[in-house]
Enzyme design. Structure first.
Site, PDB file in Angstrom:
ATOM      1  N   TYR A 197      88.155 -49.667  29.731  1.00 19.13           N
ATOM      2  CA  TYR A 197      86.879 -50.231  29.262  1.00 19.13           C
ATOM      3  C   TYR A 197      85.781 -50.028  30.312  1.00 19.13           C
ATOM      4  O   TYR A 197      84.691 -49.543  30.008  1.00 19.13           O
ATOM      5  CB  TYR A 197      87.047 -51.720  28.959  1.00 19.13           C
ATOM      6  N   SER A 227      77.617 -52.480  30.243  1.00 13.76           N
ATOM      7  CA  SER A 227      78.214 -53.759  30.652  1.00 13.76           C
ATOM      8  C   SER A 227      78.117 -53.833  32.166  1.00 13.76           C
ATOM      9  O   SER A 227      77.971 -52.798  32.830  1.00 13.76           O
ATOM     10  CB  SER A 227      79.690 -53.777  30.226  1.00 13.76           C
TER      11      SER A 227
END
Ligand SMILES: NC(=O)c1ccc[n+]([C@@H]2O[C@H](COP(=O)([O-])OP(=O)(O)OC[C@H]3O[C@@H](n4cnc5c(N)ncnc54)[C@H](OP(=O)(O)O)[C@@H]3O)[C@@H](O)[C@H]2O)c1
Length: 266
Positions: free
Chosen positions: A150, A137
């Protein structure tokens, strides 16, 4: 690199994983689709068999289980591509999210991805052919307060992928980290994060656009694939800023998003 054969895709029951499955089937790959919601995988597999005439297998499985890699290898001993796509995030102040939920996030995003990668790589190396695509990401590029665990898991995925790629590249095998920004999927409602449709188009990508990048990444010899050029530029510029400043800027942006949801952190 000319890679065809069978692609194993985790998290193929929704979002980016489903779009990758559709794109790879259209490009001529046979598939093994893996996720917990087997009924969704069965419906997708039936559709892809009809549309593209590919051999599509289905495995209903929690990939965070310790024996998941063995089950997947047994179901697809002929695999040439592994797409480690299954992943979750939890948005909010780290101290407001149950610790066990955040530990589960680490187990799925990092531990399970590592087990699967290390289970499939030896076969790829022995056959001197194969690609591992890991969904990281843009959160991997810097610390992200209020998405702390995350972002840390995705930094791990990026670092692991880049390192392993150097180790195996001379043996006809590649490991690629794909780094999307916001993509509207089920991810946001599960994470409790803002709807990705509100992100400006410059920084937002559809699941189909990310899938296209994944297909290109299988064929191109680059270790990191970033779907939006805007994020490539952002990543390049922020290297020149002190990391503490980048973390603070990311924190300010996330605080605004939380405030927009009526859940402002202190
Ligand atoms: N959407 C974004 O904005 C975005 C941005 C950057 C990176 N990413 C990354 O892209 C990947 C895919 O995200 P997405 O947006 O497509 O998310 P999504 O729509 O929530 O889909 C996640 C997929 O993972 C599967 N999954 C979750 N836990 C699993 C488990 N324990 N075992 C097996 N499968 C599991 C889910 O299927 P089941 O529930 O059926 O198991 C589902 O198919 C993730 O790694 C995410 O971090 C997403």
């Amino acid at each position: 690199m000319d890679v065809s054969g069978r692609a194993v895709i985790t998290g193929a029951s929704a979002g980016i994983g489903e779009a990758v499955a559709r794109r790879l089937a259209a490009a001529g790959f046979d598939l093994l689709l893996v996720a917990r919601r087997a009924e969704r995988l069965e419906a997708l597999a039936a559709d892809l068999r009809t549309k593209h005439g590919r051999d599509v297998k289905v495995l209903g499985l929690d990939v965070a289980r310790e024996d998941a890699a063995q089950e997947m290898l047994a179901a697809a001993p002929d695999a040439t591509v592994l797409v480690n796509n299954a992943g979750v995030g939890r948005f909010g102040p780290a101290l407001s999210i149950p610790a066990e939920e955040q530990a589960q996030e680490v187990r799925l995003n990092c531990e399970s991805l590592t087990r699967l990668t290390l289970a499939f790589l030896p076969g790829f190396v022995a056959r001197r052919r194969g690609v591992v695509l890991n969904l990281a990401s843009i959160a991997a590029f810097q610390p992200v307060p209020y998405f702390a665990v995350y972002a840390a898991t995705k930094a791990y995925v990026l670092s692991l992928s880049e390192a392993l790629d150097v180790e195996v590249r001379g043996q006809g095998v590649r490991v690629v980290a794909v780094c999307p920004g916001p993509v509207p999927t089920e991810f946001q409602s599960i994470a409790g994060s803002p709807d990705a449709h509100h992100t400006p188009r410059l920084a937002r990508r559809t699941p189909e656009e990310v899938a296209e990048v994944c297909l290109k990444a299988i064929r191109r010899p680059r270790p990191v694939a970033i779907p939006a050029p805007f994020h490539t530029i952002m990543w390049w510029f922020q290297r020149f800023l002190p990391r503490r400043t980048v973390a603070r800027m990311a924190g300010d942006a996330m605080k605004k998003r939380l405030a927009g949801q009526g859940a402002a952190p202190g």
